[in-house]
Design a protein around this motif. Structure first.
Motif, mmCIF file in Angstrom:
data_model
loop_
_atom_site.group_PDB
_atom_site.id
_atom_site.type_symbol
_atom_site.label_atom_id
_atom_site.label_comp_id
_atom_site.label_asym_id
_atom_site.label_seq_id
_atom_site.Cartn_x
_atom_site.Cartn_y
_atom_site.Cartn_z
ATOM 1 N N GLU A 62 39.005 40.622 32.098
ATOM 2 C CA GLU A 62 39.847 39.480 32.422
ATOM 3 C C GLU A 62 41.305 39.905 32.556
ATOM 4 N N ARG A 111 41.749 41.411 35.873
ATOM 5 C CA ARG A 111 41.729 40.374 36.906
ATOM 6 C C ARG A 111 43.063 39.639 36.978
ATOM 7 N N LEU A 112 43.693 39.453 35.826
ATOM 8 C CA LEU A 112 44.951 38.721 35.762
ATOM 9 C C LEU A 112 46.166 39.595 36.053
ATOM 10 N N GLY A 113 45.949 40.882 36.296
ATOM 11 C CA GLY A 113 47.049 41.734 36.718
ATOM 12 C C GLY A 113 47.631 42.668 35.680
ATOM 13 N N ASN A 173 45.896 35.721 28.710
ATOM 14 C CA ASN A 173 46.360 35.053 29.915
ATOM 15 C C ASN A 173 47.879 34.963 29.959
ATOM 16 N N CYS A 206 49.587 38.382 30.641
ATOM 17 C CA CYS A 206 49.404 38.866 32.010
ATOM 18 C C CYS A 206 50.123 38.008 33.052
ATOM 19 N N THR A 207 50.095 36.699 32.863
ATOM 20 C CA THR A 207 50.609 35.812 33.913
ATOM 21 C C THR A 207 52.035 35.328 33.689
ATOM 22 N N ARG A 208 52.514 35.362 32.440
ATOM 23 C CA ARG A 208 53.853 34.854 32.160
ATOM 24 C C ARG A 208 54.818 35.941 31.685
ATOM 25 N N PRO A 221 55.305 39.295 34.471
ATOM 26 C CA PRO A 221 56.239 39.129 35.596
ATOM 27 C C PRO A 221 57.702 39.137 35.166
#
Length: 325
Positions: free
Chosen positions: A32, A35-37, A311, A314-316, A319
């Motif tokens: 996961e 997948r989320l980077g 999550n 990876c997503t917040r 970046p």
């Protein structure tokens, strides 16, 4: 700056779960995260912990390699004095092949008396032995003394030396330094130049003691509880075999509010992704740190909380750190 996640597969005695489920869920989280980077996934080594702390990181790294295709896979760290150079060279090569050249080999000197006794290793020479393992690995791979060879022409070796003296050792060896603490860049880069290495090749990275949350106050009672377990476990196992008394339990609130670390167990960056990104930038400073990673789980956390944290990292958080770099 690249951002990754760190797994130790702890299974606390008071909330023990099926080990096969724990290992399987962790592999699912590795998939996961990719997948989320996420840029990297790191695993580590300890022995004889009462919560089943992962003892064989390269074995688990091979499983991660088989379940992923892009994310880099690191050991943070493998305890070098417990293993022969040939054993490390062969196992690392296998992981590098399975992963298609994605292994980052982090090595450290270790510190726990029971682990050295378990392997019949000499703890008094652990730093000298760790340095020599690095030299041996480079010779073994360069001379083709074991087969198969790693996929990477020069497989990255990271030295998990946290203080200025350790930073100097990594620089003299011409290897990467596995700490994100900015001030260690000075002795590291000076030692690189002293040993004839180009200081421009300096590369640092490492684990960040921290946790991100969309609602820090809501989550703190649970996060703080698991943080206290994790730190108390480290501190209790740290003194085993030394004759020293067991340290008093930590106050997670004090650790949370301490942002100027003297060691790896006396601080904790906690807050929103923006808060934690800001704290990490201060910790790193202008050092050549291009990789950081955070715990995916603390002390046997519920799966739902682990998945939420993966999550958010990876997503917040990622970046924010990439754009800052």
């Amino acid at each position: 700056m690249q951002v990754g996640l760190y797994f130790d597969l702890r299974n606390p005695p008071d909330r023990r779960q099926d080990p096969s489920r724990l290992y399987g869920f962790t592999l699912e989280m590795c998939q996961e995260a990719e997948r989320l980077g996420a840029d990297s996934i790191w695993v580590t080594e300890h022995h004889l912990f009462d919560d089943g702390y992962l003892p064989q990181p390269l074995t688990f790294a091979a499983a991660i390699a088989a379940r992923t295709s892009r994310v880099r896979i690191g050991t943070g760290i493998l305890i070098a004095p417990l293993h022969s150079a040939v054993e490390i060279a062969e196992q690392a090569a296998v992981v590098d092949i399975i992963s298609g050249g994605r292994l980052d080999l982090g090595l450290g000197a270790g510190y726990r008396v029971p682990e050295f006794e378990l392997y019949g290793a000499d703890q008094s020479k652990r730093y000298t032995v760790t340095d020599e393992r690095v030299r041996e690995l480079r010779r073994i791979w360069a001379e083709g003394r074991v087969t198969p060879r790693p996929v990477q022409d020069r497989l990255p070796i990271w030295l998990g030396y946290l203080g200025p003296q350790g930073a100097r050792r990594a620089g003299l060896l011409g290897e990467h330094l596995l700490t994100a603490f900015g001030p260690n860049a000075v002795p590291y880069t000076k030692a690189l130049a002293e040993a004839g290495h180009d200081p421009a090749v300096a590369r640092m990275g490492g684990g960040i003691q921290g946790w991100v949350s969309e609602d820090p106050e809501r989550d703190w009672p649970v996060v703080g509880q698991h943080l206290a377990y994790q730190l108390d476990s480290y501190r209790r196992h740290m003194v085993e075999g030394t004759g020293a008394p067991t340290p008093r339990p930590v106050d997670p609130d004090r650790i949370r509010n301490h942002k100027a670390p003297k060691g790896s167990l006396d601080y904790f960056h906690y807050g929103t992704p923006e808060d934690v990104a800001s704290s990490i930038r201060v910790l790193v400073g202008d050092a050549p740190v291009d990789t950081v990673y955070l715990w995916a789980s603390l002390g046997g956390m519920p799966e739902e909380l682990v998945a939420r944290h993966v999550n958010l990292v990876c997503t917040r958080l990622a970046p924010l750190l990439r754009s800052a770099a």
